[in-house]
Design a protein around this motif. Sequence first.
Motif, short mmCIF file in Angstrom:
data_model
loop_
_atom_site.label_atom_id
_atom_site.label_comp_id
_atom_site.label_asym_id
_atom_site.label_seq_id
_atom_site.Cartn_x
_atom_site.Cartn_y
_atom_site.Cartn_z
N PRO A 127 0.82 -1.23 0.00
CA PRO A 127 0.00 0.00 0.00
C PRO A 127 0.84 1.27 0.00
CG PRO A 127 -0.25 -1.22 2.06
CD PRO A 127 0.59 -2.05 1.16
N ASP A 128 2.07 1.18 0.52
CA ASP A 128 2.96 2.34 0.56
C ASP A 128 4.00 2.32 -0.55
OD1 ASP A 128 1.65 3.29 2.84
OD2 ASP A 128 2.93 2.09 4.16
N GLY A 129 3.82 1.46 -1.55
CA GLY A 129 4.77 1.37 -2.65
C GLY A 129 5.56 0.07 -2.59
N ALA A 130 6.50 -0.06 -3.50
CA ALA A 130 7.31 -1.28 -3.56
C ALA A 130 8.31 -1.31 -2.41
CB ALA A 130 8.05 -1.34 -4.89
N ARG A 131 8.56 -2.54 -1.94
CA ARG A 131 9.57 -2.70 -0.89
C ARG A 131 10.21 -4.07 -1.00
NH1 ARG A 131 8.14 -5.35 3.87
NH2 ARG A 131 6.08 -6.27 3.81
N ILE A 132 11.39 -4.19 -0.46
CA ILE A 132 12.10 -5.47 -0.46
C ILE A 132 11.49 -6.33 0.63
CG2 ILE A 132 14.31 -6.60 -0.05
CD1 ILE A 132 15.64 -4.04 -1.18
N VAL A 133 11.02 -7.51 0.26
CA VAL A 133 10.43 -8.42 1.24
C VAL A 133 11.38 -9.57 1.59
CG1 VAL A 133 8.05 -7.86 0.67
CG2 VAL A 133 9.19 -9.73 -0.53
N TRP A 134 12.41 -9.76 0.79
CA TRP A 134 13.42 -10.77 1.10
C TRP A 134 14.73 -10.35 0.46
CZ3 TRP A 134 16.65 -14.48 -1.18
CH2 TRP A 134 17.15 -15.46 -0.31
N ASP A 135 15.81 -10.48 1.21
CA ASP A 135 17.14 -10.13 0.73
C ASP A 135 18.10 -11.15 1.33
OD1 ASP A 135 19.64 -9.08 0.21
OD2 ASP A 135 19.22 -7.10 1.06
N GLY A 136 18.65 -11.99 0.50
CA GLY A 136 19.54 -12.99 1.04
C GLY A 136 20.53 -13.54 0.03
N ARG A 137 21.54 -14.21 0.56
CA ARG A 137 22.53 -14.86 -0.29
C ARG A 137 21.97 -16.19 -0.76
NH1 ARG A 137 28.44 -14.70 2.26
NH2 ARG A 137 27.92 -16.88 2.37
N ILE A 138 22.35 -16.55 -1.96
CA ILE A 138 21.94 -17.82 -2.55
C ILE A 138 23.15 -18.73 -2.56
CG2 ILE A 138 21.08 -18.97 -4.61
CD1 ILE A 138 19.90 -16.25 -5.46
N VAL A 139 23.04 -19.86 -1.89
CA VAL A 139 24.13 -20.84 -1.92
C VAL A 139 23.49 -22.20 -2.13
CG1 VAL A 139 26.05 -21.85 -0.68
CG2 VAL A 139 25.47 -19.46 -0.30
N ARG A 140 23.84 -22.83 -3.21
CA ARG A 140 23.36 -24.18 -3.50
C ARG A 140 24.55 -25.06 -3.76
NH1 ARG A 140 19.37 -21.28 -5.84
NH2 ARG A 140 17.31 -21.75 -5.07
N PRO A 141 24.70 -26.15 -3.05
CA PRO A 141 25.81 -27.05 -3.34
C PRO A 141 25.76 -27.49 -4.81
CG PRO A 141 24.66 -27.71 -1.35
CD PRO A 141 23.84 -26.62 -1.99
N GLY A 142 26.89 -27.40 -5.47
CA GLY A 142 26.97 -27.82 -6.86
C GLY A 142 26.60 -26.75 -7.86
N ALA A 143 26.04 -25.62 -7.40
CA ALA A 143 25.70 -24.55 -8.33
C ALA A 143 26.99 -23.89 -8.80
CB ALA A 143 24.80 -23.53 -7.63
N PRO A 144 27.02 -23.36 -10.03
CA PRO A 144 28.24 -22.76 -10.56
C PRO A 144 28.84 -21.69 -9.66
CG PRO A 144 26.56 -22.88 -12.26
CD PRO A 144 25.92 -23.30 -10.98
N ILE A 145 28.01 -20.98 -8.93
CA ILE A 145 28.51 -19.88 -8.12
C ILE A 145 28.95 -20.32 -6.73
CG2 ILE A 145 26.35 -19.09 -7.10
CD1 ILE A 145 28.84 -16.83 -8.88
N ALA A 146 28.55 -21.52 -6.31
CA ALA A 146 28.85 -21.97 -4.95
C ALA A 146 30.33 -21.98 -4.64
CB ALA A 146 28.24 -23.36 -4.71
N ALA A 147 31.15 -22.41 -5.58
CA ALA A 147 32.60 -22.45 -5.36
C ALA A 147 33.16 -21.05 -5.17
CB ALA A 147 33.30 -23.14 -6.52
N ALA A 148 32.67 -20.10 -5.94
CA ALA A 148 33.14 -18.72 -5.81
C ALA A 148 32.74 -18.14 -4.47
CB ALA A 148 32.58 -17.87 -6.95
N LEU A 149 31.56 -18.48 -3.97
CA LEU A 149 31.11 -17.96 -2.68
C LEU A 149 32.02 -18.40 -1.54
CD1 LEU A 149 27.24 -18.21 -2.75
CD2 LEU A 149 28.62 -16.18 -2.48
N LYS A 150 32.56 -19.59 -1.64
CA LYS A 150 33.44 -20.08 -0.59
C LYS A 150 34.68 -19.21 -0.45
CE LYS A 150 32.00 -24.86 -0.90
NZ LYS A 150 32.36 -26.22 -1.28
N GLN A 151 35.08 -18.54 -1.55
CA GLN A 151 36.26 -17.72 -1.54
C GLN A 151 35.96 -16.26 -1.26
OE1 GLN A 151 38.11 -18.37 -5.31
NE2 GLN A 151 38.24 -20.57 -5.02
N MET A 152 34.68 -15.89 -1.18
CA MET A 152 34.30 -14.50 -1.01
C MET A 152 33.85 -14.21 0.40
SD MET A 152 32.04 -14.18 -4.48
CE MET A 152 31.61 -12.47 -4.27
N GLU A 153 34.13 -13.00 0.87
CA GLU A 153 33.64 -12.55 2.15
C GLU A 153 32.92 -11.24 1.90
OE1 GLU A 153 34.32 -14.82 4.69
OE2 GLU A 153 32.78 -13.60 5.59
N PHE A 154 31.67 -11.16 2.28
CA PHE A 154 30.92 -9.94 2.06
C PHE A 154 31.25 -8.93 3.15
CE2 PHE A 154 28.64 -13.01 -0.41
CZ PHE A 154 28.34 -12.31 -1.56
#
Length: 159
Positions: A127-154
């Motif tokens: 009612p007050d406009g658009a808003r973020i309802v979920w914000d999170g990191r995506i980590v799936r074992p075996g996903a192409p990005i999962a290996a890169a996430l292990k080396q990254m620190e936010f």
Amino acid sequence: ADIDAASADQANSLPSPASEGGLGRRAAQALAAVGLDWLQPQLDTEAAWANILSEGEKQRLAIARVLLHRPDIVALDEATSALDVTAQSELMQLLARALPRAIIISVGHRPELENFHTRKLVIARGPDGARIVWDGRIVRPGAPIAAALKQMEFAGPAV
């Protein structure tokens, strides 16, 4: 240039293979990488390309332009929606390999796109406009990005 009367290279911001400095050769390589080899010899051909290319071919062409220009930030809005899931995966993998340091932001409805990202925002209209309802990191074992996430620190919590 009017896309209906432009050559393919003008309409799609791709240099002709005959252009100076190897840029045309790079354009031809980008077209080949996205599966549009057949378009290479037609870069100087004037035609109604908006009517000739399918929606999927237009999306492949857009990815070829990204590969050619190599930006630091890539914003994709339903950039693979006209492609099947396998082709979408191949192009997203290609982008990840070709632009390993680029920030890639994509808007899409296919859940398979999550495999190529480290973060997901879900936005809903309220009612007050658009808003973020979920914000999170995506980590799936075996996903192409999962290996890169292990080396990254936010640096900290999501903003």
